[in-house]
Design a protein around this motif. Structure first.
Motif, mmCIF file in Angstrom:
data_model
loop_
_atom_site.group_PDB
_atom_site.id
_atom_site.type_symbol
_atom_site.label_atom_id
_atom_site.label_comp_id
_atom_site.label_asym_id
_atom_site.label_seq_id
_atom_site.Cartn_x
_atom_site.Cartn_y
_atom_site.Cartn_z
ATOM 1 N N SER A 95 0.718 -1.379 -0.020
ATOM 2 C CA SER A 95 0.096 -0.098 -0.013
ATOM 3 C C SER A 95 0.931 1.072 -0.206
ATOM 4 O O SER A 95 0.453 2.265 0.027
ATOM 5 C CB SER A 95 -0.964 -0.169 1.153
ATOM 6 O OG SER A 95 -0.061 0.044 2.370
ATOM 7 N N ASN A 96 2.281 1.178 -0.008
ATOM 8 C CA ASN A 96 3.131 2.219 0.139
ATOM 9 C C ASN A 96 2.752 3.230 1.252
ATOM 10 O O ASN A 96 3.026 4.311 0.748
ATOM 11 C CB ASN A 96 3.217 3.012 -1.279
ATOM 12 C CG ASN A 96 4.447 3.836 -1.548
ATOM 13 O OD1 ASN A 96 5.247 3.494 -0.686
ATOM 14 N ND2 ASN A 96 4.280 4.832 -2.041
ATOM 15 N N SER A 97 2.383 2.432 2.389
ATOM 16 C CA SER A 97 2.211 3.349 3.615
ATOM 17 C C SER A 97 2.546 2.901 4.999
ATOM 18 O O SER A 97 2.833 1.866 5.185
ATOM 19 C CB SER A 97 0.572 3.715 3.447
ATOM 20 O OG SER A 97 0.160 2.290 4.043
ATOM 21 N N THR A 98 2.858 3.695 5.977
ATOM 22 C CA THR A 98 3.359 3.343 7.219
ATOM 23 C C THR A 98 2.150 2.452 7.825
ATOM 24 O O THR A 98 1.029 2.807 7.469
ATOM 25 C CB THR A 98 3.578 4.617 8.286
ATOM 26 O OG1 THR A 98 2.411 5.330 8.230
ATOM 27 C CG2 THR A 98 4.714 5.454 7.526
ATOM 28 N N THR A 99 2.530 1.803 8.794
ATOM 29 C CA THR A 99 1.591 0.909 9.735
ATOM 30 C C THR A 99 1.654 0.959 10.907
ATOM 31 O O THR A 99 2.916 1.639 11.336
ATOM 32 C CB THR A 99 1.702 -0.565 9.132
ATOM 33 O OG1 THR A 99 2.791 -1.016 9.424
ATOM 34 C CG2 THR A 99 1.268 -0.553 7.614
ATOM 35 N N VAL A 100 0.935 0.631 11.761
ATOM 36 C CA VAL A 100 1.112 0.517 13.192
ATOM 37 C C VAL A 100 2.203 -0.481 13.584
ATOM 38 O O VAL A 100 2.191 -1.484 12.816
ATOM 39 C CB VAL A 100 -0.273 0.263 13.992
ATOM 40 C CG1 VAL A 100 -0.022 0.087 15.659
ATOM 41 C CG2 VAL A 100 -1.061 1.446 13.650
#
Length: 137
Positions: free
Chosen positions: A117-122
């Motif tokens: 998703s090309n995003s940061t995660t927890v």
């Protein structure tokens, strides 16, 4: 796993040094990254051909004593803090001499990342637990 951290041994190569014969300052960042990768692949027990689930976003290094060509260094790396999406590590670099002289103190910040998703995660609880068990906490 010892409480003082994951240990990476590095032999200072001639090409690592500057005109004064000291390890050149940018090379310490290579040592830091090498130690970080060794730590993470060991704690996560994944093949080195796989991507780590986080990216390095910040580094710093304080130089305390010069390291020279031929020195053997040990980098002790450990996770020191978890945030909601990030974690910090320290990397203490010691010369393998009688005094175990600290030559540099590095720090790095890493953010959990989902490549699909090309995003940061927890930061997953499972990862926190793996690190705590690995560091003997």
């Amino acid at each position: 796993m010892k409480k003082d951290g994951f240990q990476t041994t590095i032999e200072v190569k001639y090409r690592d040094t500057d005109s004064m014969g000291h390890v050149s300052s940018p090379v310490y960042y290579d040592y830091l990254q090498h130690a970080y990768l060794g730590y993470m692949f060991d704690v996560l027990q994944i093949p080195k051909t796989e991507k780590l689930p986080h990216i390095m976003v910040k580094t710093s290094c304080e130089y305390t004593q010069p390291a020279m060509y031929g020195d053997m260094l040990t980098v002790n790396s450990r996770v020191t803090r978890f945030g909601s999406k990030s974690f910090d590590m320290e990397h203490i670099m010691r010369r393998n001499d009688e005094a175990q002289t600290i030559v540099a103190k590095g720090a790095s910040t890493h953010v959990m990342f989902d490549y699909a998703s090309n995003s940061t995660t927890v930061v997953p609880e499972q990862f926190k637990q793996q690190v705590a068990a690995y560091q003997g906490e």
